[in-house]
Design a protein around this motif. Structure first.
Motif, mmCIF file in Angstrom:
data_model
loop_
_atom_site.group_PDB
_atom_site.id
_atom_site.type_symbol
_atom_site.label_atom_id
_atom_site.label_comp_id
_atom_site.label_asym_id
_atom_site.label_seq_id
_atom_site.Cartn_x
_atom_site.Cartn_y
_atom_site.Cartn_z
ATOM 1 N N THR A 129 33.603 54.217 36.887
ATOM 2 C CA THR A 129 34.514 54.994 35.402
ATOM 3 C C THR A 129 35.125 54.093 34.221
ATOM 4 O O THR A 129 34.631 54.557 33.260
ATOM 5 C CB THR A 129 35.614 55.803 36.374
ATOM 6 O OG1 THR A 129 35.067 56.336 37.297
ATOM 7 C CG2 THR A 129 36.297 56.013 35.204
ATOM 8 N N SER A 130 35.614 52.886 34.769
ATOM 9 C CA SER A 130 36.091 51.559 34.083
ATOM 10 C C SER A 130 34.817 51.625 33.394
ATOM 11 O O SER A 130 34.629 50.976 31.681
ATOM 12 C CB SER A 130 36.864 50.562 34.818
ATOM 13 O OG SER A 130 37.654 51.050 35.513
ATOM 14 N N LEU A 159 37.374 45.361 39.358
ATOM 15 C CA LEU A 159 37.019 46.145 40.399
ATOM 16 C C LEU A 159 35.852 45.866 41.023
ATOM 17 O O LEU A 159 35.408 45.835 41.700
ATOM 18 C CB LEU A 159 36.859 47.364 39.705
ATOM 19 C CG LEU A 159 38.425 47.797 39.243
ATOM 20 C CD1 LEU A 159 38.679 49.448 38.003
ATOM 21 C CD2 LEU A 159 39.258 48.089 39.935
ATOM 22 N N ALA A 172 34.937 54.513 41.148
ATOM 23 C CA ALA A 172 36.399 52.888 40.028
ATOM 24 C C ALA A 172 35.615 52.288 39.357
ATOM 25 O O ALA A 172 35.798 52.028 37.668
ATOM 26 C CB ALA A 172 37.475 52.772 40.338
#
Length: 414
Positions: free
Chosen positions: A267-268, A135, A264
Motif C-alpha cells: 500500500t505504501s 515496513l 502495508a
C-alpha cells in the motif's frame, strides 16, 4: 569559526562535545534521552552559533532512534559513524587505550573536524521513503522469522509425525500454508490425525480457505495419515504433540505478521512516485521493489554515480593490489539487505528478460559460477536502475542490453 558536534549515544543518556576547527573544546554536557535532553542539546548548539543558515553538523554512532530523528528534522547534517571506525580514530588521540563517554564524544567531534569529507551524512529521504524502509525491513525480518519457525517445527515433526510432512510436501509453502497449520492444530499427533474422518478433513480444509478440489484433497490427507508409519511411545507422542502446538503458535504469529506487513508495504510503496519506474524492471514486483527502494532511499544526492550504489550493494567487486600482487574479490562489506534482494531480483529476471538471460549465459560461458554470474547481472541491472531513477525513465530492454546478443524467445526456466 566552524563548530563540530560529537554525541556519544547510550540507552538513557548521551554525552555531547563541541569543538572548533582547531580542536579546542567549546562545550560539553550530558543530556537525557528525552524531550528535555533534546532541548538542552539544541540550546547548547545555539549558544555556539547554530542557526538555520549555519547548522552545526553532528556525529553519532547510530543511525536510528528518536534523537537522530529529531536532529534530522532540524535540517542539519547527521553523520552516523561506524563504531569500528570510531575505535580506530580513538587510537590517534591516545595510545593508553583509555576510554570514557566524554572521550568518545570528543573523538566523534574530531572525526568531523578532520575527515568530514570522508564520511557520508544520513540521506535526506522523504517521509514516505522512510516509512517504506521501516515496513519493508520489518516484513523481511518477519519472513526470516517465519522461515526459522517453520524449520524448527519441521525438525520437531520429523521426530514423531513424518506423515504430516509427507502430506504437505507437494504444497508450495509446506508447513507455512494455512492448510498445514489448520490440520496440525486440530490433530497434533499421528493418532489424532488417523482418527480424522473425511467430513472433518473437509471442514478443516474449508476453514483453511480451500475452495477447489476439497474432496480429493481430504481423501489424500486421510490416506497419508492412515498410512503405516513408525511411532513414539504414546505418552511421549502426546508430549511431543503439545510441543508442536507451542511451535505452531510461533509459526502462526510469524505468518500473520508476514501477511499484514506485506499488505502495508504494498500500500505504501504504490503511493511513492518512484514505484512505477522500479516495477518496470523485469524481475521486480511490489515487495522486492519496496525492499530495493527501502535500502536505496529516494535522496538523489546520496549516490553520486552508479558505481557508488553498486559498491554499497556489494555487487561491484573490490580490487586488492600490493606490489606485483593483484586480486579481484567479491565485496564483503555491503548492505546485506540490498544484496539479499539483489539475488532474488537477478534470479527472477532470468525468466523475464531475454537480455538478462543472455548476459547471465555469457558470464557462465566464461567459467563463472552461478553465484558470480548472478551477482554480475545484479550489478548490471543496478546500474540501469540508477540511470532510470536519475532521469525518471522506465526500463527499456533494447537500451539496457543494446550490445548483448539476446535470445529470440523468452526462456522458460532459470
Amino acid at each position: 569559526m566552524k563548530v563540530f558536534c560529537g554525541v556519544d549515544w547510550a540507552e538513557d543518556h548521551h554525552d555531547v562535545v563541541l569543538v572548533d576547527d582547531t580542536g579546542t573544546l567549546l562545550a560539553r554536557c550530558r543530556i537525557g534521552d528525552d524531550a528535555e535532553g533534546l532541548q538542552h542539546l539544541l540550546q547548547v548548539l545555539a549558544d555556539q552559533g547554530d542557526d538555520p543558515d549555519h547548522l552545526i553538523p553532528v556525529a553519532i554512532e547510530t543511525s536510528r532512534g528518536l534523537l537522530v530523528a529529531c536532529l534530522r528534522a532540524t535540517g542539519r547534517l547527521v553523520f552516523p559513524i561506524n563504531p569500528l571506525a570510531a575505535a580506530r580514530y580513538r587510537d590517534r588521540y591516545s595510545v593508553a587505550r583509555k576510554k570514557s563517554d566524554h572521550g568518545d564524544a570528543m573523538v566523534l567531534a574530531n572525526i568531523l573536524r578532520t575527515d568530514l569529507a570522508a564520511h557520508r551524512p544520513l540521506p535526506a529521504d522523504s517521509e514516505l521513503g522512510q516509512a517504506i524502509a521501516v515496513l519493508a525491513r520489518a516484513q523481511q525480518d518477519a519472513v526470516w522469522d517465519r522461515t526459522q519457525a517453520g524449520n524448527k517445527l519441521r525438525s520437531h515433526l520429523r521426530g514423531y509425525f513424518p506423515g504430516l510432512l509427507s502430506a504437505v510436501s507437494h504444497m508450495r509453502e509446506g508447513l507455512c500454508t494455512a492448510t498445514a497449520r489448520t490440520v496440525l492444530a486440530a490433530a497434533p499427533t499421528p493418532a489424532d490425525a488417523a482418527r480424522l474422518t473425511r467430513t472433518q478433513l473437509k471442514s478443516l480444509l474449508k476453514k483453511a480457505g480451500r475452495r477447489r478440489d476439497v474432496d480429493s484433497a481430504a481423501e489424500a490427507l486421510r490416506e497419508a495419515f492412515r498410512r503405516e508409519q513408525m511411532h513414539q511411545p504414546p505418552l511421549v507422542e502426546e508430549a511431543m504433540g503439545r510441543q508442536a502446538l507451542a511451535l505452531l503458535r510461533q509459526l502462526e504469529a510469524a505468518c500473520i505478521s508476514c501477511d499484514e506487513l506485506a499488505e502495508a508495504v504494498e500500500t505504501s510503496f504504490r503511493q511513492h512516485p518512484d514505484a512505477a519506474i522500479i516495477t518496470s524492471f523485469p524481475g521486480l514486483g511490489t515487495l522486492t521493489g519496496a525492499r530495493i527502494l527501502a535500502e536505496m532511499g529516494d535522496d538523489r544526492t546520496r549516490f553520486a554515480s552508479a558505481a557508488s550504489l553498486k559498491a554499497y550493494a556489494g555487487s561491484a567487486p573490490v580490487t586488492r593490489a600490493s606490489g606485483k600482487t593483484r586480486a579481484v574479490l567479491a565485496r564483503k562489506v555491503k548492505n546485506q539487505r540490498l544484496a539479499a534482494v539483489g539475488y532474488v531480483w537477478a534470479f527472477s529476471a532470468l525468466t523475464k528478460s531475454p537480455g538478462a538471460r543472455a548476459h547471465y549465459d555469457r558470464r557462465r560461458a566464461t567459467g563463472e559460477r552461478h553465484t558470480a554470474a548472478q551477482r554480475n547481472l545484479f550489478n548490471r541491472m543496478l546500474g540501469c536502475l540508477h540511470h532510470c531513477l536519475s532521469h525518471q525513465l522506465p526500463f527499456d530492454e533494447a537500451t539496457a542490453f543494446a550490445n548483448s546478443p539476446q535470445t529470440t524467445q523468452m526462456p522458460t526456466a532459470a
